[in-house]
Design an enzyme around this catalytic site. Structure first.
Site, short mmCIF file in Angstrom:
data_model
loop_
_atom_site.label_atom_id
_atom_site.label_comp_id
_atom_site.label_asym_id
_atom_site.label_seq_id
_atom_site.Cartn_x
_atom_site.Cartn_y
_atom_site.Cartn_z
N ASN A 25 108.06 -37.90 -47.98
CA ASN A 25 108.77 -38.72 -46.99
C ASN A 25 109.03 -40.09 -47.62
O ASN A 25 108.13 -40.90 -47.73
CB ASN A 25 107.90 -38.87 -45.73
N LYS B 261 110.86 -42.43 -46.46
CA LYS B 261 111.08 -43.49 -45.46
C LYS B 261 112.33 -44.30 -45.83
O LYS B 261 113.29 -43.72 -46.33
CB LYS B 261 109.85 -44.38 -45.34
N HIS C 123 107.77 -38.59 -36.29
CA HIS C 123 106.90 -39.36 -37.19
C HIS C 123 106.35 -40.56 -36.42
O HIS C 123 107.05 -41.13 -35.57
CB HIS C 123 107.70 -39.81 -38.41
N GLU D 131 106.06 -43.56 -37.12
CA GLU D 131 106.91 -44.77 -37.17
C GLU D 131 108.07 -44.65 -36.19
O GLU D 131 108.50 -45.64 -35.60
CB GLU D 131 107.38 -45.01 -38.62
N GLU E 95 99.06 -36.38 -38.73
CA GLU E 95 99.02 -37.66 -39.44
C GLU E 95 98.31 -38.69 -38.57
O GLU E 95 98.93 -39.27 -37.66
CB GLU E 95 100.44 -38.14 -39.74
N GLY F 164 99.96 -45.02 -44.76
CA GLY F 164 100.34 -46.21 -45.52
C GLY F 164 99.24 -47.25 -45.61
O GLY F 164 99.49 -48.38 -46.02
N SER G 283 97.96 -41.38 -46.46
CA SER G 283 97.38 -41.89 -47.71
C SER G 283 96.93 -40.78 -48.67
O SER G 283 95.92 -40.93 -49.36
CB SER G 283 96.23 -42.85 -47.39
#
Ligand code: PEP
Length: 245
Positions: free
Chosen positions: A7, A9, A93, A95, A161, A167, A206
């Site tokens: 991904n 992003k 996701h 985000e 996730e 991240g 991560s």
């Protein structure tokens, strides 16, 4: 089936994506039962899909809208993703959920729209740190998974996730991953019976070549959704080889 997806992003420019694809393709040897995918930004989906054509590596989008066309300024449809050579689409996701207000209600529509255009949806779920600390992890995942009750069964990849691990460099402990993945496995059985057992459950948060081998040993982990470590073709190749081992 195991599946590893990069991904990217909102990172990279088209020339960097091209260099990545060349470098990764040069080393990549496909193996039965293991799939690789790359999810670049919309602007160079077509280039990435055409560079990856024939390599066995699939192209995924990072989001899409559920309507197939019309007055939805700034949105991209599943039909348009299919048109530029996408194989699948990441949906929900964290985000998208936390920064852009993605809802479970929309996710039901998006999954159905992806199926309509023969795209493989990758549904992301995960709890925040506050929810985990309050002891609500499994309740949150249960409620996010209810989306699948409304869609009914179909081709799907699920990505667990934990939001606090994305991240942050703080990977979940194998024991935490095991608890959640076996819970998701049971939920998939409850929701979709035998169809549910065919859904690969990726871990994301991560992931690096240093921790992935241990994560892959956890029961019901069938791959990874990788952000940071996926932008270096050498690291992504190492992750792929670890999954293929
Ligand atoms: C992600 O983007 O889904 C992700 C897991 O990112 P990272 O690997 O950087 O934590």
């Amino acid at each position: 089936m195991k599946i590893l997806i990069a991904n990217w992003k909102m990172n990279m420019l088209s020339r960097e994506a091209e260099a990545f694809c060349q470098a990764f393709k040069a080393e990549y040897i496909p193996k039965d039962g293991c799939e690789a995918g790359i999810a670049p930004p919309f602007t160079f989906l077509r280039e990435v899909a055409s560079q990856l054509a024939g390599s066995g590596v699939k192209t995924f989008a990072q989001n899409a809208y559920f309507e197939s066309k019309g007055a939805f300024t700034g949105e991209i449809s599943m039909a348009q993703l299919k048109d530029v050579g996408c194989h699948g689409v990441i949906l929900g996701h964290s985000e998208r959920r936390h920064i852009f207000g993605e809802t479970d209600e929309n996710l039901v529509k998006k999954i159905k729209a992806a199926w309509e255009f023969e795209l493989l949806p990758v549904l992301c779920i995960g709890e925040t740190l506050t929810q985990r600390d309050a002891g609500f992890t499994l309740d949150i995942l249960h409620s996010q998974l209810e989306v699948l009750k409304h869609t009914g069964p179909g081709p799907l990849v699920l990505a667990y996730e934990p939001v606090w691990a994305i991240g942050t460099g703080r990977v979940a402990e194998p024991i935490q991953i095991e608890e959640v993945h076996s819970f998701i496995h049971e939920e998939l059985w409850r929701l979709w019976s035998h169809h549910g057992t065919e859904v690969p459950i990726q871990y994301g948060g991560s992931v690096t070549p240093e921790n992935f081998e241990g994560i892959l040993r956890v029961p019901f982990v069938s791959g990874g959704l990788v952000g940071g470590a996926s932008m270096d073709p050498k690291k992504f190749q190492r992750l792929m080889m670890q999954m293929q081992a």
